[in-house]
Every structure is written in structure tokens, then in C-alpha cells.
Design a protein around this motif. Structure first.
Motif, PDB file in Angstrom:
ATOM      1  N   UNK A  50       0.833  -1.205   0.000  1.00  0.00           N
ATOM      2  CA  UNK A  50       0.000   0.000   0.000  1.00  0.00           C
ATOM      3  C   UNK A  50       0.867   1.254   0.000  1.00  0.00           C
ATOM      4  N   UNK A  51       1.966   1.260   0.748  1.00  0.00           N
ATOM      5  CA  UNK A  51       2.835   2.429   0.781  1.00  0.00           C
ATOM      6  C   UNK A  51       3.396   2.739  -0.597  1.00  0.00           C
ATOM      7  N   UNK A 104       1.255  10.106  -4.103  1.00  0.00           N
ATOM      8  CA  UNK A 104       2.445  10.948  -4.168  1.00  0.00           C
ATOM      9  C   UNK A 104       3.655  10.163  -4.658  1.00  0.00           C
ATOM     10  N   UNK A 105       3.761   8.892  -4.249  1.00  0.00           N
ATOM     11  CA  UNK A 105       4.875   8.051  -4.689  1.00  0.00           C
ATOM     12  C   UNK A 105       4.767   7.754  -6.185  1.00  0.00           C
ATOM     13  N   UNK A 106       3.570   7.372  -6.636  1.00  0.00           N
ATOM     14  CA  UNK A 106       3.373   7.048  -8.052  1.00  0.00           C
ATOM     15  C   UNK A 106       3.564   8.290  -8.914  1.00  0.00           C
ATOM     16  N   UNK A 107       3.073   9.437  -8.457  1.00  0.00           N
ATOM     17  CA  UNK A 107       3.272  10.677  -9.210  1.00  0.00           C
ATOM     18  C   UNK A 107       4.755  11.013  -9.302  1.00  0.00           C
ATOM     19  N   UNK A 162     -14.168   0.832  -1.742  1.00  0.00           N
ATOM     20  CA  UNK A 162     -12.799   0.396  -2.027  1.00  0.00           C
ATOM     21  C   UNK A 162     -11.901   1.616  -1.948  1.00  0.00           C
ATOM     22  N   UNK A 163     -10.839   1.546  -1.161  1.00  0.00           N
ATOM     23  CA  UNK A 163      -9.932   2.672  -1.035  1.00  0.00           C
ATOM     24  C   UNK A 163      -9.047   2.817  -2.269  1.00  0.00           C
ATOM     25  N   UNK A 164      -8.625   4.051  -2.501  1.00  0.00           N
ATOM     26  CA  UNK A 164      -7.690   4.345  -3.586  1.00  0.00           C
ATOM     27  C   UNK A 164      -6.283   4.408  -3.032  1.00  0.00           C
ATOM     28  N   UNK A 165      -5.374   3.664  -3.630  1.00  0.00           N
ATOM     29  CA  UNK A 165      -3.948   3.766  -3.324  1.00  0.00           C
ATOM     30  C   UNK A 165      -3.632   3.527  -1.853  1.00  0.00           C
ATOM     31  N   UNK A 166      -4.469   2.755  -1.171  1.00  0.00           N
ATOM     32  CA  UNK A 166      -4.222   2.488   0.234  1.00  0.00           C
ATOM     33  C   UNK A 166      -4.414   3.694   1.127  1.00  0.00           C
ATOM     34  N   UNK A 172       8.578  10.875   2.136  1.00  0.00           N
ATOM     35  CA  UNK A 172       9.221   9.913   3.028  1.00  0.00           C
ATOM     36  C   UNK A 172       8.160   8.936   3.537  1.00  0.00           C
ATOM     37  N   UNK A 173       8.310   7.621   3.258  1.00  0.00           N
ATOM     38  CA  UNK A 173       7.295   6.659   3.725  1.00  0.00           C
ATOM     39  C   UNK A 173       7.063   6.706   5.226  1.00  0.00           C
TER      40      UNK A 173
END
Length: 313
Positions: A114-115, A120-123, A255-259, A177-178
Motif C-alpha cells: 500500500x505504501x 504521491x509516490x506514483x506521481x 474500495x480505497x484508492x492507493x491504500x 518519506x514513507x
């Protein structure tokens, strides 16, 4: 002719992982499904020639990566509004703009998974050149050895390691930062989300201010204008959005988006927008409002709030 049953048993369990891999590469759930379908078609056609020198998982990742690279050559990269210029700049989006979109995520997925699909990570991944992006994802997310990545990309392990260093350096500047990203697994976080929803439904800008970080950002694809900082965000919402109590019904997405915490917003009795949040212990730090009601079915949401309440009752 490949053995369909044997192929399904060997490759089928990896399909979700391949879809998520393609999403990280392409930034779109729809494109990821298309790329995964193409990957499995190619894999099925070549299954009787698969020699088992690598695992089926590695083989599928290799095929998927090359499918995604071809997609990127044809379609270009996707963006969020913040990629187009500074905040508060009133600009129209070009007709050809391709937006990073949300991905439905199973809550049963591991926390690490999920992280690594956070918006923000994918972008941030989309800022990398395509082959650097592929190297980073294959090495640091899929955890493939440098030699196998080199084989997949038709290059050398030395070149892979060099690209990985450059990609990591760029991501250290672009990606969040995760350790600062928090899931709503505490009473305090859940309370903050409930207050956020109530503020929208009651058009209470003061209540909304109490749950936002000072450095909060607001993005609303497909609008290109975005806002950074609590006061600009509240100024825009208070002036243009939260003008009258009861204008919006806001319900948790099935259903959640992107965790991330995800809410379906309804206006005038119809689907209006999908609201995806980033939050940490200091408050809500990013608000993504996807003004794309066509996303609702992907997240299990009906088009009317009454049906949505029935869903959550």
C-alpha cells in the motif's frame, strides 16, 4: 498451442502484482489493466517456449515492463496539477493532458504494498525517465536482481546499477518519506477523518481548518490549478466549494484508492468527485479531489448517495 490450464496455474497468481507493477510504470489504473492484459496475452503465446531459467514471476515482470515502455513511447507520461507549474496560478489544462489516476487497492494487501502505490509516490515515479523508472521499480519494489533487470531491458548490470543510483537520487527529492505517511489506524486519525467529512457536509471552513496541516496541498484533476498552504486551500474551498451546508454528501468509498482514506462526494444527488487523502500525525497533508464521477464504479460506488448509504448500512 500452449497448455491453457498449466499457464493459468503458473501465471494466474501473479496477475494482481503485474497490474500494480504496470500502474507504477504508467500512473493509470485503466492503462495498467490494458498493459497487464497485453502482458498475459504475450506470455500465453510464448508459454510453450518458456524454459524456466527465471521464475514465472520474473518472466512476467520482464514482459510487463517492456509492454509498459512501449505504452509510454506511444502515450507519454501522466501528471498531477502540481507538475504543471506553481500553486494558485489560474491556468487551463491542455486538452492532451494525461492525469495520474487513483488505483483501487485491496485492504488485505500488505502495508508495504500500500505504501508503494500512494498517489504521491506514483506521481513522483512519473518524473523519472521511463527506463530509469523501470529499473527502480524492478530493483527496489519487485526486488529483482540486477542481472535479471539487465536481461529484461537489454542492457548490462553496470548500466542498471548506474540508472538505479540516479533514480534513487531523483526520488529522494520528489517522493514523500514513507515514514511520514500514516494510515488511519488510530482513534485520533479516524476522528480527524470524521471531522473532515462533517466539515464538508456542513460547509464549516473553521472545522476544516482544524484538521489540515499548515502545508496542506489541494489538487483537483482535471483542473490544472492547485493550492498549497492552509490559508490558500481554505480560501479557495470557502469561496468556491463550501458555500452552503448540505451541498455535499460525503461517504466512505467501498474500495480505497492507493491504500489511502477515500471518500465519494455527491452533489445534487449525483456522483461528483472521488476524494483521496494523505494524512500524518500533524493532520491532513494532501487532498486529491478527482472531479471524475466516471471513477465511481471502479471503486464500488453507486452514482447516488442514497444507494451509497444503503451500501454502508
Amino acid at each position: 498451442m500452449p497448455d491453457t490450464m498449466e499457464f493459468a496455474e503458473s501465471a494466474g497468481p501473479w496477475r494482481r502484482e503485474i497490474v500494480v507493477h504496470c500502474y507504477r510504470m504508467l500512473g493509470s489504473a485503466g492503462d495498467a489493466e490494458d498493459a497487464a492484459q497485453e502482458t498475459y496475452l504475450r506470455a500465453w503465446r510464448g508459454f510453450d517456449r518458456f524454459e524456466g531459467r527465471a521464475s514465472v514471476r520474473t518472466w512476467l515482470h520482464q514482459i510487463a515492463t517492456n509492454v509498459c515502455l512501449r505504452f509510454l513511447e506511444q502515450r507519454g507520461r501522466r501528471v498531477l496539477p502540481a507538475d504543471l507549474g506553481g500553486p494558485d496560478e489560474d491556468r487551463p489544462a491542455a486538452a492532451e493532458t494525461r492525469w495520474v489516476g487513483p488505483l483501487p487497492v485491496d485492504p488485505a494487501d500488505a502495508a508495504e504494498t500500500r505504501q508503494k502505490v500512494r498517489l504521491a509516490f506514483v506521481a513522483a515515479l512519473q518524473h523519472l525517465p521511463a527506463r530509469q523508472r523501470a529499473v527502480l521499480i524492478l530493483r527496489d519494489v519487485a526486488d529483482l536482481p540486477a542481472g535479471e533487470v539487465a536481461e529484461a531491458l537489454g542492457t548490462t548490470p553496470v548500466a542498471v546499477n548506474s540508472a538505479l543510483l540516479r533514480a534513487r537520487e531523483r526520488m529522494s527529492r520528489e517522493a514523500p518519506d514513507p515514514d511520514e505517511m500514516t494510515e488511519p489506524d488510530s482513534a485520533e486519525m479516524r476522528s480527524r477523518l470524521l471531522r473532515y467529512v462533517a466539515a464538508f457536509e456542513q460547509a464549516d471552513v473553521g472545522a476544516l481548518a482544524a484538521v489540515l496541516r499548515e502545508d496542506v496541498t489541494l489538487e483537483m484533476p482535471p483542473l490544472a490549478t492547485w493550492f498549497a498552504g492552509r490559508e490558500p486551500v481554505l480560501g479557495f474551498l470557502g469561496t468556491h466549494v463550501l458555500r452552503e451546508p448540505g451541498s455535499f454528501a460525503v461517504l466512505p468509498s467501498k474500495i480505497n484508492a492507493n491504500g489511502q482514506p477515500t471518500f465519494a462526494m455527491y452533489a445534487e444527488g449525483q456522483a461528483h468527485a472521488l476524494n483521496v487523502l494523505d494524512l500524518d500525525r500533524g493532520g491532513i497533508r494532501r487532498i486529491h479531489i478527482f472531479l471524475q464521477p466516471e471513477l465511481f464504479p471502479m471503486f464500488g460506488q453507486p452514482v447516488t448517495p442514497a444507494a451509497g448509504r444503503d451500501l454502508h448500512s
